[in-house]
Design a protein around this motif. Structure first.
Motif, mmCIF file in Angstrom:
data_model
loop_
_atom_site.group_PDB
_atom_site.id
_atom_site.type_symbol
_atom_site.label_atom_id
_atom_site.label_comp_id
_atom_site.label_asym_id
_atom_site.label_seq_id
_atom_site.Cartn_x
_atom_site.Cartn_y
_atom_site.Cartn_z
ATOM 1 N N ARG A 1 0.867 -1.183 0.000
ATOM 2 C CA ARG A 1 0.000 0.000 0.000
ATOM 3 C C ARG A 1 0.902 1.231 0.000
ATOM 4 O O ARG A 1 1.733 1.398 0.887
ATOM 5 N N GLY A 2 0.749 2.044 -1.008
ATOM 6 C CA GLY A 2 1.537 3.269 -1.118
ATOM 7 C C GLY A 2 0.657 4.483 -0.995
ATOM 8 O O GLY A 2 -0.573 4.343 -0.836
ATOM 9 N N PRO A 3 1.254 5.668 -1.056
ATOM 10 C CA PRO A 3 0.468 6.910 -0.946
ATOM 11 C C PRO A 3 -0.550 7.053 -2.078
ATOM 12 O O PRO A 3 -1.586 7.706 -1.922
ATOM 13 N N THR A 4 -0.258 6.424 -3.201
ATOM 14 C CA THR A 4 -1.182 6.535 -4.337
ATOM 15 C C THR A 4 -2.090 5.314 -4.454
ATOM 16 O O THR A 4 -2.744 5.100 -5.472
ATOM 17 N N GLY A 5 -2.080 4.474 -3.406
ATOM 18 C CA GLY A 5 -2.923 3.274 -3.418
ATOM 19 C C GLY A 5 -2.097 2.014 -3.537
ATOM 20 O O GLY A 5 -0.904 2.010 -3.234
ATOM 21 N N LYS A 6 -2.730 0.947 -4.002
ATOM 22 C CA LYS A 6 -2.073 -0.350 -4.064
ATOM 23 C C LYS A 6 -1.037 -0.387 -5.196
ATOM 24 O O LYS A 6 -1.316 0.036 -6.310
ATOM 25 N N VAL A 7 0.176 -0.900 -4.825
ATOM 26 C CA VAL A 7 1.244 -1.021 -5.824
ATOM 27 C C VAL A 7 1.624 -2.491 -5.921
ATOM 28 O O VAL A 7 1.980 -3.116 -4.930
ATOM 29 N N ASN A 8 1.534 -3.039 -7.142
ATOM 30 C CA ASN A 8 1.916 -4.440 -7.334
ATOM 31 C C ASN A 8 3.430 -4.537 -7.511
ATOM 32 O O ASN A 8 3.962 -4.200 -8.572
ATOM 33 N N ALA A 9 4.113 -5.013 -6.467
ATOM 34 C CA ALA A 9 5.573 -5.155 -6.545
ATOM 35 C C ALA A 9 5.920 -6.406 -7.354
ATOM 36 O O ALA A 9 6.903 -6.414 -8.102
ATOM 37 N N LEU A 10 5.151 -7.460 -7.149
ATOM 38 C CA LEU A 10 5.335 -8.691 -7.919
ATOM 39 C C LEU A 10 3.951 -9.138 -8.393
ATOM 40 O O LEU A 10 3.012 -9.180 -7.599
ATOM 41 N N ASP A 11 3.868 -9.455 -9.657
ATOM 42 C CA ASP A 11 2.547 -9.787 -10.207
ATOM 43 C C ASP A 11 2.648 -11.064 -11.049
ATOM 44 O O ASP A 11 3.107 -11.030 -12.190
ATOM 45 N N ASP A 12 2.259 -12.166 -10.444
ATOM 46 C CA ASP A 12 2.175 -13.444 -11.154
ATOM 47 C C ASP A 12 3.507 -13.841 -11.807
ATOM 48 O O ASP A 12 3.589 -14.116 -12.999
ATOM 49 N N ILE A 13 4.534 -13.884 -10.969
ATOM 50 C CA ILE A 13 5.884 -14.186 -11.463
ATOM 51 C C ILE A 13 6.129 -15.688 -11.361
ATOM 52 O O ILE A 13 5.936 -16.273 -10.290
ATOM 53 N N SER A 14 6.603 -16.297 -12.434
ATOM 54 C CA SER A 14 6.981 -17.716 -12.392
ATOM 55 C C SER A 14 8.265 -17.914 -13.193
ATOM 56 O O SER A 14 8.394 -17.369 -14.297
ATOM 57 N N PHE A 15 9.207 -18.645 -12.615
ATOM 58 C CA PHE A 15 10.440 -19.011 -13.351
ATOM 59 C C PHE A 15 11.189 -20.050 -12.516
ATOM 60 O O PHE A 15 10.823 -20.325 -11.366
ATOM 61 N N THR A 16 12.228 -20.590 -13.083
ATOM 62 C CA THR A 16 13.075 -21.534 -12.326
ATOM 63 C C THR A 16 14.539 -21.164 -12.530
ATOM 64 O O THR A 16 14.904 -20.519 -13.522
ATOM 65 N N VAL A 17 15.348 -21.571 -11.559
ATOM 66 C CA VAL A 17 16.803 -21.409 -11.683
ATOM 67 C C VAL A 17 17.408 -22.777 -11.392
ATOM 68 O O VAL A 17 17.152 -23.359 -10.328
ATOM 69 N N ASP A 18 18.192 -23.255 -12.328
ATOM 70 C CA ASP A 18 18.788 -24.584 -12.149
ATOM 71 C C ASP A 18 20.131 -24.485 -11.433
ATOM 72 O O ASP A 18 20.735 -23.411 -11.343
ATOM 73 N N ALA A 19 20.586 -25.629 -10.988
ATOM 74 C CA ALA A 19 21.916 -25.689 -10.363
ATOM 75 C C ALA A 19 22.944 -25.321 -11.423
ATOM 76 O O ALA A 19 22.832 -25.739 -12.593
ATOM 77 N N GLY A 20 23.919 -24.529 -11.063
ATOM 78 C CA GLY A 20 24.975 -24.119 -11.984
ATOM 79 C C GLY A 20 24.557 -22.982 -12.893
ATOM 80 O O GLY A 20 25.314 -22.585 -13.778
ATOM 81 N N GLN A 21 23.398 -22.444 -12.651
ATOM 82 C CA GLN A 21 22.895 -21.369 -13.512
ATOM 83 C C GLN A 21 23.054 -20.010 -12.837
ATOM 84 O O GLN A 21 22.729 -19.855 -11.659
ATOM 85 N N LEU A 22 23.547 -19.048 -13.610
ATOM 86 C CA LEU A 22 23.638 -17.667 -13.105
ATOM 87 C C LEU A 22 22.535 -16.873 -13.790
ATOM 88 O O LEU A 22 22.504 -16.767 -15.017
ATOM 89 N N THR A 23 21.614 -16.380 -12.983
ATOM 90 C CA THR A 23 20.453 -15.662 -13.520
ATOM 91 C C THR A 23 20.547 -14.200 -13.131
ATOM 92 O O THR A 23 20.824 -13.877 -11.971
#
Lengths: 425, 225
Positions: free
Chosen positions: B15-37
């Motif tokens: 909740r911000g001064p201008t109302g609701k702020v979506n910081a994260l919105d339906d985020i999906s991903f994976t990180v494998d072993a040995g992977q630099l993301t």
């Protein structure tokens, strides 16, 4: 990395904040110890004062006793000579002796040249009913004072009652409305009222005095008496046994008791002096107790108040410390440090602060006391503070106080979300 | 390759001064072993929020985060902290070194959460100090270090517990190019040793040398390459 090491490093790093907390705890401890010292010093002083007063009283009593002995050395005292077989219990219960002895005893005593006796008053007393007027009275047949051979001629203490007359006690003449010159019948014999006694507040008020001879006739005890009052025996105050021995040698069938004499008065005076001394000591003890209560009342208000102010200040410092270490706490959370560990870090600091405050507070009172001027201490220097109860109270109570004061800020630190701080940074 | 980090439909709003702020919105991903993301995006797009949520430091409104098969937010706060100590390393732009502890002790703070025996932690610290060239600075306080040394100290601390995942928030943001490159070398080395690295950065250069790039905008994952 041990938590204690972390706590100690942080204390050293933020020693300003820590020192202020320690100073506050020290003041609270010093205040508490000061109050304890004052109370204990008061107790010690009370013991000293009471002991001194008791010693003083003992000394004064001894002096008083000696003074009395000297002052009363030449004063006489009274004895009552009774038949040997007279039961004293009965005498005191009935107000007269039921056994009699020969009237001749008084003459024998008068002629015995005893220098210790000044006046001899034989009498025959009996409690009986004055049937003519329906009153219980004490009839006292008196012969007057029997002169002692070779004694200095002194004015007789008691004049004899002329035959055919009577002397009437206050309650009797008041209630019977008797006047001097009235003729009344007593046990069938007529007597003229010769004298009326004023009020004495003793059994004399219901006594009728007549001549010894007439009393012996009325009571059917011719030639008998039941007591000889020997007045103003001249001897040392504590020489009653000597008087008894002397009289016993002359009148072996008698017993001698001390009778309303100055010796009794002296003993009473001593008793009164002792009682007064006891009352004075008791009053002093009471006053000291009241003073102590007042000091206790003050301490019971001042010590918690000082502790409360100290706790509030420590709480404020703890809050300031927590605020300053927000990023540090957030980092610890990010590193996987658990809530109880964070609480331990902050409360550990509070415990160290409390122990330091307790040590310093104790030190202020104990260690440099030798260097303080005696007048400033008012005897507190002599009071034992290093007793287990004080140590326990101070070294457990002070960390407990600092932990309590730091609890709320610590709890906030442990509960606060690290994300807020880490994302801000 | 084993998946170490899996993010499923993650959402977080503030909740911000201008109302609701979506910081994260339906985020999906994976990180494998040995992977630099690398996570990139404009300021305020939710990069740091994503990192904190993956690390279990921020409770999401919805969605799930799995680290090495463990769902992070199903754990209690203390169990999550313990899991984090054993499996996740953090590196911050501001380093967050404890100011009253020496370099060596700062590295050792990572062992606080593990209740590990002092001996292995001390041995690991010595190895890391040597690896990052900080032996000479081991007794120095953070205030006596250069920024590069501070960040290397923070990296050593993040690696002490041999985590499976390294989460780095702008780790080179305050560093000169030379020091920044040293940090990137370290992160790549960690990934090549089988670890998973998730780095939030504005720097476009390293994106070319990583295995996965996530682009966020207003809380949404707009690209995954």
């Amino acid at each position: 990395m041990r938590l204690l090491r972390l706590v100690l490093f942080e204390i050293w790093y933020r020693r300003g904040n820590f020192s202020l907390g320690v100073a506050s705890a020290t003041i609270a401890v010093a205040f508490l110890l000061g109050e304890l010292a004052i109370l204990r010093e008061h107790d010690a002083r009370t013991i000293r004062i009471i002991a001194a007063k008791e010693a003083d009283t003992r000394a004064r009593m001894a002096t008083l006793e000696d003074d009395y002995r000297k002052i009363t050395k030449e004063l006489g005292f009274n004895v009552l000579i009774l038949p040997r077989d007279q039961n004293l219990n009965e005498l005191f219960a009935e107000d007269f002796a039921s056994h009699t002895m020969p009237e001749e005893y008084v003459d024998r005593l008068a002629n015995s040249r005893l220098v210790t006796i000044q006046h001899l008053l034989p009498s025959l007393q009996q409690k009986l009913k004055w049937t003519e007027v329906e009153r219980a009275i004490i009839l006292d047949g008196v012969r007057g004072e029997v002169p002692i051979v070779n004694a200095d001629s002194k004015r007789p203490l008691l004049e004899p009652v002329p035959e055919g007359t009577m002397v009437v006690g206050w309650e009797l003449h008041r209630s019977l409305k008797l006047k001097v010159g009235d003729v009344v019948k007593l046990l069938g014999r007529e007597f003229k009222v010769g004298k009326l006694h004023p009020e004495r507040g003793t059994k004399d008020d219901i006594t009728v005095w007549i001549s010894l001879k007439e009393a012996q006739l009325l009571l059917g005890e011719p030639g008998r008496i039941n007591g000889i009052l020997a007045l103003e025996c001249v001897c040392a105050a504590d020489s009653l046994p000597k008087v008894r021995t002397e009289i016993g040698a002359v009148l072996p069938d008698t017993q001698v008791i001390e009778f309303q004499s100055q010796t009794l008065a002296r003993a009473e005076a001593r008793q009164r002096a002792a009682t007064e001394a006891r009352v004075a000591i008791s009053r002093e003890t009471e006053n000291r107790a009241k003073l102590r209560q007042a000091q206790e009342d003050f301490a019971s208000l001042a010590v918690p108040l000082a502790s409360l102010v100290s706790a509030a200040w420590i709480g404020f410092l703890a809050f300031s410390n927590v605020r300053e270490r927000r990023a540090e706490v957030a980092l610890f959370r990010a590193l996987g440090v658990r809530s109880w560990q964070i609480i331990t870090i902050f409360l550990g600091r509070a415990v160290v602060m409390g122990l330091a405050g307790a040590g310093l507070g104790f030190g202020i009172f104990w260690l440099p006391s030798g260097a303080w001027p005696a007048a400033a201490l008012h005897g507190i220097r002599d009071v034992r503070l290093l007793d287990p109860r004080s140590l326990l109270l101070v070294f457990i109570g002070t960390p407990a106080l600092t932990v309590l004061a730091s609890w709320l800020p610590t709890w906030f630190a442990a509960q606060r979300s690290p994300a807020e701080v880490l994302s801000q940074a | 390759m084993k998946t170490i980090v899996r993010v499923e439909k993650l959402a977080k709003a503030f909740r911000g001064p201008t109302g609701k702020v979506n910081a994260l919105d339906d985020i999906s991903f994976t990180v494998d072993a040995g992977q630099l993301t690398v996570v990139q995006g404009p300021s305020g797009c939710g990069k740091t929020t994503l990192l904190l949520a993956i690390g279990g430091l921020l409770e999401p409104d919805s969605g799930r985060v799995f680290v090495d098969g463990q769902e992070m937010h199903s754990l209690s706060a203390d169990a999550r902290a313990r899991f984090r100590a054993d499996n996740i390393g953090f590196v911050f732009q501001q380093f967050h070194l404890v100011p009253y502890l020496s370099v060596r002790e700062n590295v050792l703070t990572a062992a606080l959460g593990r209740i590990a025996e002092p001996e292995p932690a001390a041995k690991g610290t010595n190895e890391l100090l040597a690896r990052f060239g900080l032996q000479e600075r081991a007794r120095h306080l953070p205030a006596e270090l250069s920024t590069g040394e501070r960040q290397r100290t923070a990296l050593a601390r993040a690696l002490l517990n041999r985590p499976k995942v390294l989460l780095a928030d702008e780790p080179t943001g305050n560093l000169d190019p030379e020091n920044a490159e040293k940090v990137w070398d370290c992160l790549r080395s960690f990934a090549s040793d089988g670890g998973s690295v998730l780095v939030v950065t504005h720097d476009p250069t390293p994106a070319r040398k990583c295995q996965q790039v996530l682009r966020l905008d207003q809380g949404r994952l707009i690209a995954c390459a």
